[in-house]
Design a protein around this motif. Sequence first.
Motif, mmCIF file in Angstrom:
data_model
loop_
_atom_site.group_PDB
_atom_site.id
_atom_site.type_symbol
_atom_site.label_atom_id
_atom_site.label_comp_id
_atom_site.label_asym_id
_atom_site.label_seq_id
_atom_site.Cartn_x
_atom_site.Cartn_y
_atom_site.Cartn_z
ATOM 1 N N SER A 54 0.817 -1.213 0.000
ATOM 2 C CA SER A 54 0.000 0.000 0.000
ATOM 3 C C SER A 54 0.849 1.261 0.000
ATOM 4 N N PRO A 71 -3.918 0.492 -2.726
ATOM 5 C CA PRO A 71 -2.946 -0.523 -3.151
ATOM 6 C C PRO A 71 -1.975 0.070 -4.165
ATOM 7 N N GLU A 109 -6.377 -6.079 -1.454
ATOM 8 C CA GLU A 109 -6.248 -4.656 -1.765
ATOM 9 C C GLU A 109 -7.168 -3.852 -0.867
#
Length: 265
Positions: free
Chosen positions: A166, A183, A199
């Motif tokens: 991230s 993400p 994600e």
Amino acid sequence: MLPAMAKLCCGISYPHLRSMTGTHTFHPQSSPLCGGLLERAAGQHDCVEETELSYQRQGQQALQEALEIVRDADGWRMEMSEGSGDAIYSKVRHGNHKVFRLEAELEASPEELYDILFVKVEEMHQWNPSIGQIKVLKHIGKETTVTHEVSAETVGNLIGQRDFLSVRHSLKTAECIYLGGAPTHLETLPPQPGFVRAEDGPTCIIIQPSANCAGKSRFTWLLNMDVKGWIPKSLVNQALPRAQLDFTKHLRRRLKTPCRVRTHH
């Protein structure tokens, strides 16, 4: 199972809520965080290489997109509430994808929460048992990082561990602190064997001083996660809001016992 995958990625705050019959109603037009503010923030880059600025732009864009979701008052419905006053609302977006918004009041100043959730993010595993580890891979100036997170391995977790790559971005205004995330991709860290790469984002946290009590903060967390893998959507939609409540419970314990942390092995 899924609580191990709920996490915080960003922090931004603004006066955007008011109380009405025990619930919180959005007033997007009253928010000072409009396009102009983010455009000005976008121009306030620290001295970083152009190759790193793409991560900074990703973080800023994620924050803006997440705030647009939060500011849009249409479609939110109560998902669950707790005796502590914590409440979670949900909204169905495109592709029948559900996002969740937690509202809570915490006994800490915005700066204290910023320090715990952004500055000291690598210590999160010490107080949140759902986290295996979080590693900061890149610092882009003072406001943006790239992190790799691995959820904790827990007994009875039928879905296995997840990991997240991230970009996290922070923004401070005179009224609030915002944390955002999304993400991202890193050539040197492709999806790892044995993990499903989930994600999270665009997502945000909004932290602002409580209007009712000095030393407390209003805490808003938009959770927008795709856990990937073959998990029934109905199970995901039950587990994610519960994971938000669990995270907030662990965060409150951390605030009460700042010196007691769990040793990570």
